[in-house]
Design an enzyme around this catalytic site. Structure first.
Site, PDB file in Angstrom:
ATOM      1  N   CYS A 141      -4.527   8.898   5.340  1.00 27.97           N
ATOM      2  CA  CYS A 141      -3.586   8.222   4.761  1.00 27.97           C
ATOM      3  C   CYS A 141      -2.155   8.597   5.223  1.00 27.97           C
ATOM      4  O   CYS A 141      -1.154   7.680   5.074  1.00 27.97           O
ATOM      5  CB  CYS A 141      -3.782   7.826   3.302  1.00 27.97           C
ATOM      6  SG  CYS A 141      -3.788   9.446   2.608  1.00 27.97           S
TER       7      CYS A 141
ATOM      8  N   ASP B 130      -7.590  13.582   3.042  1.00 27.99           N
ATOM      9  CA  ASP B 130      -6.345  13.489   2.446  1.00 27.99           C
ATOM     10  C   ASP B 130      -5.879  14.682   2.038  1.00 27.99           C
ATOM     11  O   ASP B 130      -6.547  15.819   2.000  1.00 27.99           O
ATOM     12  CB  ASP B 130      -6.606  12.607   1.265  1.00 27.99           C
ATOM     13  CG  ASP B 130      -5.248  12.417   0.491  1.00 27.99           C
ATOM     14  OD1 ASP B 130      -4.284  12.471   1.054  1.00 27.99           O
ATOM     15  OD2 ASP B 130      -5.386  12.121  -0.862  1.00 27.99           O
TER      16      ASP B 130
ATOM     17  N   HIS C 123      -5.335   3.601  -4.944  1.00 34.07           N
ATOM     18  CA  HIS C 123      -4.279   3.502  -4.031  1.00 34.07           C
ATOM     19  C   HIS C 123      -4.842   2.368  -3.146  1.00 34.07           C
ATOM     20  O   HIS C 123      -5.045   2.265  -1.849  1.00 34.07           O
ATOM     21  CB  HIS C 123      -4.023   4.703  -2.904  1.00 34.07           C
ATOM     22  CG  HIS C 123      -2.886   4.701  -2.117  1.00 34.07           C
ATOM     23  ND1 HIS C 123      -1.822   3.551  -2.285  1.00 34.07           N
ATOM     24  CD2 HIS C 123      -2.444   5.301  -1.213  1.00 34.07           C
ATOM     25  CE1 HIS C 123      -0.757   3.902  -1.481  1.00 34.07           C
ATOM     26  NE2 HIS C 123      -1.338   4.843  -0.661  1.00 34.07           N
TER      27      HIS C 123
ATOM     28  N   GLN D 225      -3.494   1.119   0.576  1.00 37.47           N
ATOM     29  CA  GLN D 225      -3.907   1.857   1.429  1.00 37.47           C
ATOM     30  C   GLN D 225      -5.284   1.423   2.160  1.00 37.47           C
ATOM     31  O   GLN D 225      -5.672   1.633   3.264  1.00 37.47           O
ATOM     32  CB  GLN D 225      -3.786   3.238   1.081  1.00 37.47           C
ATOM     33  CG  GLN D 225      -4.350   4.179   2.227  1.00 37.47           C
ATOM     34  CD  GLN D 225      -3.409   4.572   3.135  1.00 37.47           C
ATOM     35  OE1 GLN D 225      -2.263   5.027   3.124  1.00 37.47           O
ATOM     36  NE2 GLN D 225      -3.878   4.555   4.499  1.00 37.47           N
TER      37      GLN D 225
ATOM     38  N   ARG E  28       4.734   2.416  -8.246  1.00 38.98           N
ATOM     39  CA  ARG E  28       4.105   3.808  -7.669  1.00 38.98           C
ATOM     40  C   ARG E  28       4.215   4.870  -8.805  1.00 38.98           C
ATOM     41  O   ARG E  28       5.686   4.908  -9.462  1.00 38.98           O
ATOM     42  CB  ARG E  28       4.501   4.186  -6.503  1.00 38.98           C
ATOM     43  CG  ARG E  28       3.916   5.598  -6.196  1.00 38.98           C
ATOM     44  CD  ARG E  28       4.259   6.074  -4.879  1.00 38.98           C
ATOM     45  NE  ARG E  28       3.524   5.729  -3.774  1.00 38.98           N
ATOM     46  CZ  ARG E  28       3.289   6.181  -2.620  1.00 38.98           C
ATOM     47  NH1 ARG E  28       3.912   7.285  -2.252  1.00 38.98           N
ATOM     48  NH2 ARG E  28       2.532   5.730  -1.765  1.00 38.98           N
TER      49      ARG E  28
ATOM     50  N   ARG F  34      -0.143  -0.421   7.335  1.00 41.25           N
ATOM     51  CA  ARG F  34       0.204  -0.682   5.860  1.00 41.25           C
ATOM     52  C   ARG F  34       1.158  -1.717   5.676  1.00 41.25           C
ATOM     53  O   ARG F  34       1.228  -2.550   4.807  1.00 41.25           O
ATOM     54  CB  ARG F  34       0.967   0.996   5.453  1.00 41.25           C
ATOM     55  CG  ARG F  34       0.199   1.982   5.333  1.00 41.25           C
ATOM     56  CD  ARG F  34      -0.881   2.069   4.487  1.00 41.25           C
ATOM     57  NE  ARG F  34      -0.503   1.680   3.079  1.00 41.25           N
ATOM     58  CZ  ARG F  34       0.250   2.420   2.261  1.00 41.25           C
ATOM     59  NH1 ARG F  34       0.580   3.556   2.551  1.00 41.25           N
ATOM     60  NH2 ARG F  34       0.632   1.926   0.940  1.00 41.25           N
TER      61      ARG F  34
HETATM   62  N1  NVA Z   1      -3.816  11.778  -2.725  1.00 39.40           N
HETATM   63  C1  NVA Z   1      -2.217  11.595  -2.141  1.00 39.40           C
HETATM   64  C2  NVA Z   1      -2.159  10.314  -1.281  1.00 39.40           C
HETATM   65  C3  NVA Z   1      -0.870  10.169  -0.692  1.00 39.40           C
HETATM   66  C4  NVA Z   1      -0.632   8.988  -0.081  1.00 39.40           C
HETATM   67  C5  NVA Z   1      -1.207  11.725  -3.330  1.00 39.40           C
HETATM   68  O1  NVA Z   1      -1.533  11.127  -4.245  1.00 39.40           O
HETATM   69  O2  NVA Z   1      -0.402  12.450  -3.132  1.00 39.40           O
HETATM   70  N1   CP Z   2       0.161   6.712   2.758  1.00 34.34           N
HETATM   71  C1   CP Z   2       1.089   6.724   1.720  1.00 34.34           C
HETATM   72  O1   CP Z   2       0.910   5.955   0.540  1.00 34.34           O
HETATM   73  O2   CP Z   2       2.115   7.102   2.326  1.00 34.34           O
HETATM   74  P1   CP Z   2       3.570   7.291   1.694  1.00 34.34           P
HETATM   75  O3   CP Z   2       3.301   8.365   0.368  1.00 34.34           O
HETATM   76  O4   CP Z   2       4.640   8.055   2.505  1.00 34.34           O
HETATM   77  O5   CP Z   2       3.829   6.131   0.862  1.00 34.34           O
END
Ligand code: NVA
Ligand code: CP
Length: 333
Positions: free
Chosen positions: A272, A231, A135, A138, A108, A317
């Site tokens: 998400c 989101d 992502h 997800q 990540r 997930r």
């Molecule tokens: N768009 C958000 C998704 C989190 C799962 C982020 O990148 O922070």
């Molecule tokens: N939805 C998601 O990716 O959650 P986290 O950021 O907690 O992993």
């Protein structure tokens, strides 16, 4: 089952609709096994997995850890501050080192290019646990949840409210285009996914029968929606200075009870997570005070009305991530 062994999972673009559905089918099976206490740790026992998180996480990290454990595998977690990656050691060198020790690597981080590079040099499957652009794990959970809820996917309409040019908007558009769901992004124009990606998705949409549309009026966009999705308005890694602009631009797209009432009668709301639906978080409280608001992308009542499906989505997930790891490490169904 198709041969997934040795493949990375970087975006849904490299997977055919049939393969995506096979991964979701496998996740359904794992979910059932887990609920029935049927062990599934026989095939991958003893394998080692690296989990690299350059951004924080609750669901993704826990999903990888629990799923790996259920499959009999061990995990090593490298936190945002716990490795040399990119600071003292290049991605290429890191990939070559980790590829000698681990059977698979989750990553990540920021630019998609980094996870692509990691996959190029690691020699073992690399799984994208979220980048700025995509992502993909997800989306598997989202599609699994939609199918569990409605019993099908094709022909359903998913409306994404908010910043649709970032990881979630992009990836949902790809997923819908591949699997034949109609996809509408609703936001001010500058928040629509970029042209290049829209063109790619248009080709998959043509094959699957999906219709992609982009609509600035949220009340128009939501008509006929089966799934309403949103989101956070400011994603991880974006500067704090952006909050004011986002709140101004995206407030008309906040998912409220009034907006939901214009979707189909049996529509569901999905997110998400994490979500700013109240002020019970440090950032939520700060922003609430600063901008005199009580929520952001979704109101607390909508969030609570649909909490069952939202938390099914969060649980899924784990089952879908398990399916991705298992399939790409050679698990035979
Ligand atoms: N768009 C958000 C998704 C989190 C799962 C982020 O990148 O922070
Ligand atoms: N939805 C998601 O990716 O959650 P986290 O950021 O907690 O992993």
């Amino acid at each position: 089952m198709s041969d997934f062994k040795g493949r990375s999972f970087l975006t849904l673009m490299e997977y055919s609709p049939e393969e995506i559905l096979e991964l979701i089918d496998l996740a359904d099976k794992f979910k059932k096994m887990k609920k029935e206490n049927v062990p599934h740790n026989d095939q991958l026992r003893g394998k080692n997995i690296a989990l690299i998180f350059e951004k924080t996480s609750t669901r993704t990290r826990c999903s990888f850890e629990v799923a790996a454990n259920d499959l009999g595998m061990h995990t090593t977690y490298l936190s945002p501050s716990g490795s040399q990656i990119g600071k003292k050691e290049s991605i290429e060198d890191t990939a070559k080192v980790l590829g000698r020790m681990f059977d698979g690597i989750e990553y990540r981080g920021f630019e998609q290019e980094l996870v692509e590079k990691l996959a190029r040099y690691a020699g073992v499957p690399v799984w994208n646990g979220l980048t700025n652009e995509y992502h993909p794990t997800q989306i598997l959970a989202d599609m699994m949840t939609i199918r569990e809820h409605f019993g099908d996917l094709k022909g359903r309409k998913l409306v994404y409210m908010g910043d649709a040019r970032y990881n979630m908007g992009n990836s949902l558009m790809i997923g819908c285009a591949k699997l034949g769901l109609n996809f509408t992004a609703s936001a001010p124009k500058q928040y629509f996914p970029n042209k290049e990606l829209r063109n790619k998705c248009a080709r998959w949409a043509e094959e699957s029968g999906s219709v992609l549309s982009f609509e600035t009026n949220p009340f128009e966009a939501i008509k006929g929606a089966d799934v309403v999705y949103t989101d956070v308005w400011v994603s991880m890694g974006e500067p704090d200075s952006i909050w004011e602009e986002r709140i101004r631009d995206l407030t008309p797209y906040k998912v409220t009870t009034e907006l939901m009432s214009k979707a189909k009668r049996d529509a569901i709301f999905m997110h998400c997570l994490p979500a700013f639906h109240d002020l019970n978080t440090k950032i939520g409280a700060q922003m609430g005070k600063k901008f005199n608001i009580t929520d952001m992308e979704v109101t607390d009542d909508v969030f609570r009305d649909y909490s069952e499906v939202i938390f099914d989505e969060a649980e899924n997930r784990m089952h879908t991530i398990k399916a991705v790891m298992a399939a790409t490490l050679g698990y035979k169904d």
